[in-house]
Enzyme design. Sequence first.
Site, short mmCIF file in Angstrom:
data_model
loop_
_atom_site.label_atom_id
_atom_site.label_comp_id
_atom_site.label_asym_id
_atom_site.label_seq_id
_atom_site.Cartn_x
_atom_site.Cartn_y
_atom_site.Cartn_z
N CYS A 1 4.38 3.11 0.89
CA CYS A 1 4.16 1.89 1.44
C CYS A 1 3.27 1.26 0.48
O CYS A 1 2.47 2.00 -0.09
CB CYS A 1 2.47 2.59 2.83
SG CYS A 1 2.06 0.88 3.18
N THR A 2 2.68 -0.06 0.43
CA THR A 2 2.55 -0.26 -1.13
C THR A 2 1.02 -1.05 -0.33
O THR A 2 0.79 -0.82 -1.72
CB THR A 2 3.32 -1.95 -1.19
OG1 THR A 2 3.56 -2.76 0.29
CG2 THR A 2 4.62 -1.30 -1.77
N CYS B 1 7.85 -4.34 0.17
CA CYS B 1 7.12 -3.23 1.84
C CYS B 1 8.33 -2.49 1.82
O CYS B 1 9.29 -2.85 2.17
CB CYS B 1 7.37 -4.45 2.90
SG CYS B 1 6.95 -3.94 4.18
N1 DGL Z 1 3.35 -2.60 3.02
C1 DGL Z 1 4.13 -2.16 4.01
C2 DGL Z 1 4.62 -1.48 3.68
O1 DGL Z 1 5.44 -0.31 2.13
C3 DGL Z 1 3.90 -1.97 5.83
C4 DGL Z 1 2.29 -2.22 6.61
C5 DGL Z 1 2.55 -2.57 7.73
O2 DGL Z 1 2.87 -3.59 8.11
O3 DGL Z 1 2.60 -1.02 8.58
O4 DGL Z 1 5.41 -0.06 4.62
#
Ligand code: DGL
Length: 264
Positions: free
Chosen positions: A189-190, A75
């Site tokens: 963002c993943t 993340c």
């Molecule tokens: N998947 C997450 C990232 O890589 C964050 C998404 C979220 O919870 O806002 O930033």
Amino acid sequence: MKPESPILLFDSGVGGLSILPAVREALPGAPLIYAADFAGLPYGGKTEAEIAARVCGLLGRLSERYQPRLICIACNTASTIALSMVRDVLETPIVGTVPAIKPAAKLTRTGTFGILGTEATIRQAYVDDLEREHAGGKTMLRHAAPDLVMLAEAKLRDEHISVDAVANACTGLSLQQGGRDIDVVVLACTHFPLLRGELQEAFGKDVTLIDGAQGIARRIAALSDGQKFASGRPDRMVMTGGATLPKPLVETLKTYGLDQIDRI
Ligand code: DGL
């Protein structure tokens, strides 16, 4: 270290699933646990203090329960904010998810590239530092696209996602001054690589989309070099929150090899 000791991937939701296949490919025998903080999703609109507290607290509990050999914070939001704090409190090796600014700066031919992330990620000093270190002489345009997070979550629940909705979430990137010169976009963002097809359609075929999955998998493999793996139990998802997962998501998780769901 026990051969059954898993590699733990952590995200606020399903985003880390964009990294999981690369990790499996690099380390086919490794037991994996995928942890999703659904009760805290989305992280992008939270404060730095809220995110740091959640991530440190949860990773502490997960470490105690599952004794992972390595943790990957899959993340960008959690990594850019809490990586050093988590490293301070846990002895387990931690791999973070760093926005792919360095490769983007190398790849751009126009000298202008974009970075899409959550609101929290794109304002981090961590990102300023990467820009200063690796993108000197280039123009890096930032855009927060929080709607993409929930669109990715919906897609994995088998809901219909329109390319228009994805394009609308990103339009602020190209509308910035110089935005029409963008030829590379960093998916910082993943969740976003889970929408790669829709994003490619939205940006057009001349724009290259890049993410960090392969690099992260290589880093995990390098840190696990020489270790023994034995998969004693099925790989699983561990989640926060009391909600029952919808059936289509449970089916999607099975396609990622996550056949069991635990709660923490
Ligand atoms: N998947 C997450 C990232 O890589 C964050 C998404 C979220 O919870 O806002 O930033």
